[in-house]
Design an enzyme around this catalytic site. Structure first.
Site, PDB file in Angstrom:
ATOM      1  CG  PHE A  96      -3.865  -3.173   6.527  1.00 45.57           C
ATOM      2  CD1 PHE A  96      -4.077  -2.753   5.220  1.00 45.57           C
ATOM      3  CD2 PHE A  96      -4.882  -3.884   7.148  1.00 45.57           C
ATOM      4  CE1 PHE A  96      -5.252  -3.015   4.560  1.00 45.57           C
ATOM      5  CE2 PHE A  96      -6.067  -4.162   6.493  1.00 45.57           C
ATOM      6  CZ  PHE A  96      -6.258  -3.728   5.189  1.00 45.57           C
ATOM      7  NE  ARG A  98      -6.914  -8.243  -6.269  1.00 51.29           N
ATOM      8  CZ  ARG A  98      -7.360  -7.258  -5.515  1.00 51.29           C
ATOM      9  NH1 ARG A  98      -6.665  -6.139  -5.414  1.00 51.29           N
ATOM     10  NH2 ARG A  98      -8.496  -7.377  -4.844  1.00 51.29           N
ATOM     11  CG  ASN A 135      -0.559  -3.693   3.932  1.00 43.00           C
ATOM     12  OD1 ASN A 135      -0.526  -4.680   4.650  1.00 43.00           O
ATOM     13  ND2 ASN A 135      -1.468  -3.537   2.988  1.00 43.00           N
ATOM     14  CB  THR A 195      -0.185  -5.814   8.223  1.00 48.21           C
ATOM     15  OG1 THR A 195      -0.584  -6.058   6.869  1.00 48.21           O
ATOM     16  CG2 THR A 195       0.474  -4.451   8.313  1.00 48.21           C
ATOM     17  CG  HIS A 212     -10.977   2.280   1.653  1.00 46.28           C
ATOM     18  ND1 HIS A 212     -11.494   1.371   2.548  1.00 46.28           N
ATOM     19  CD2 HIS A 212     -10.622   1.562   0.551  1.00 46.28           C
ATOM     20  CE1 HIS A 212     -11.450   0.159   2.032  1.00 46.28           C
ATOM     21  NE2 HIS A 212     -10.924   0.246   0.818  1.00 46.28           N
ATOM     22  CG  ASP A 245      -7.994  -0.500  -1.663  1.00 48.04           C
ATOM     23  OD1 ASP A 245      -8.585  -0.847  -2.697  1.00 48.04           O
ATOM     24  OD2 ASP A 245      -7.778  -1.273  -0.709  1.00 48.04           O
TER      25      ASP A 245
END
Length: 290
Positions: A241, A201, A174, A161, A233, A215
């Site tokens: 994505f 990260r 993704n 993506t 979210h 996430d």
């Protein structure tokens, strides 16, 4: 859901803060509701189709006698989670630990702590646009497999993506992972942050490049709005994505705020994109011509 009930299971164990409790021990009584399918074994009359309550009682007794806790709150929490991990057919447990001989210098009948714990279904969005992208996504999935408080279900295909936001950067890879977990939402956040940290990260630039992004998209039908966690979210309805991999594995997963399925959200998002690309802003004239 059907229930197998265990009532007043007597166990002699060594739980408590006081030295005499640790040294001398005392009787505890356990009540447990084991949520499981009773219809299938009821029709088959086969022990393999049910939760063997004798084995469950032995497991509880073994766990309480082989472990020692200062607090009966810890007894309840740890035993309940252990039961759910040990017996796959149990989806939820109501657990009460009774302590009738608690060291209270007043007349009383009983002291008890009750908890209710279950497996929760969650969907995690995973992404990477630095280095070995596929390797980082697979590392995240492997760490979820290794976490005893999670059971990995469906995994989407990985899709390439374009980056989201104003920062110039490489394309992303993704995906989406379905899990069942014993973690609370905040515990799950800590777990996914640890997975991100294992991939080195960093969060130096908002919407910037990252080795791994994990996430929490959905968690049962819960709505969470904390200072550091929002479920569902907040941007899921804007992010193809996120939605495309989610639709691959759970097209009918529902956003508890909009009450729309992942499939509906993706169709709406793509429809908005088509309108923008065609120069149509959904004006009143268009609406009148329909």
């Amino acid at each position: 859901m059907d229930i197998i009930r265990i009532e007043q299971l007597e166990i002699f164990a060594y739980h408590g803060c006081n030295e005499e409790e640790k040294r001398d021990g005392q009787k505890f009584y356990v009540d447990a509701n084991l949520y499981t399918d009773v219809m299938t074994p009821g029709l088959s009359d086969d022990l393999e189709d049910t939760v063997n309550y004798a084995k469950a009682c032995k497991f509880i007794n073994k766990f309480l006698t082989e472990n020692r806790f200062d607090l009966i709150e810890a007894v309840a929490e740890q035993t309940t989670r252990a039961l759910l991990k040990e017996f796959p057919k149990i989806t939820k447990v109501d657990f009460t630990i009774n302590k009738p001989n608690a060291p209270i210098k007043l007349p009383f009948g009983n002291v008890a702590v009750s908890v209710s714990r279950e497996w929760h279904k969650a969907y995690l969005s995973i992404g990477s646009n630095i280095g070995d992208k596929e390797g980082y996504l697979n590392q995240a999935v492997d760490m979820l497999y290794d976490d005893e408080n999670c059971k990995v279900g469906a995994i989407s295909k990985f899709i390439q993506t374009k980056p989201y936001g104003p920062v110039e950067q490489d394309d992303f890879l993704n995906g989406c992972v379905e899990i069942e977990t014993l973690y609370s939402p905040q515990e799950l956040l800590k777990a996914v942050n640890a997975i991100e940290a294992a991939a080195n990260r960093t969060r130096e630039i908002h919407w910037g490049p990252r080795t791994l992004d994990v996430d929490i998209v959905l968690y049962d039908d819960e709505i969470v709005a904390d200072s550091n966690l929002f479920i569902p979210h907040r941007e899921m309805h804007k992010r193809e994505f996120v939605l495309e991999p989610l639709v691959q594995i759970a097209p009918y997963a529902i956003n508890p705020i909009s009450k729309k399925t992942a499939e509906q959200l993706l169709d709406e998002l793509r429809g908005q994109s088509e309108n923008v690309n065609s120069g149509c802003a959904g004006c009143q004239g268009c609406a009148m011509r329909k």
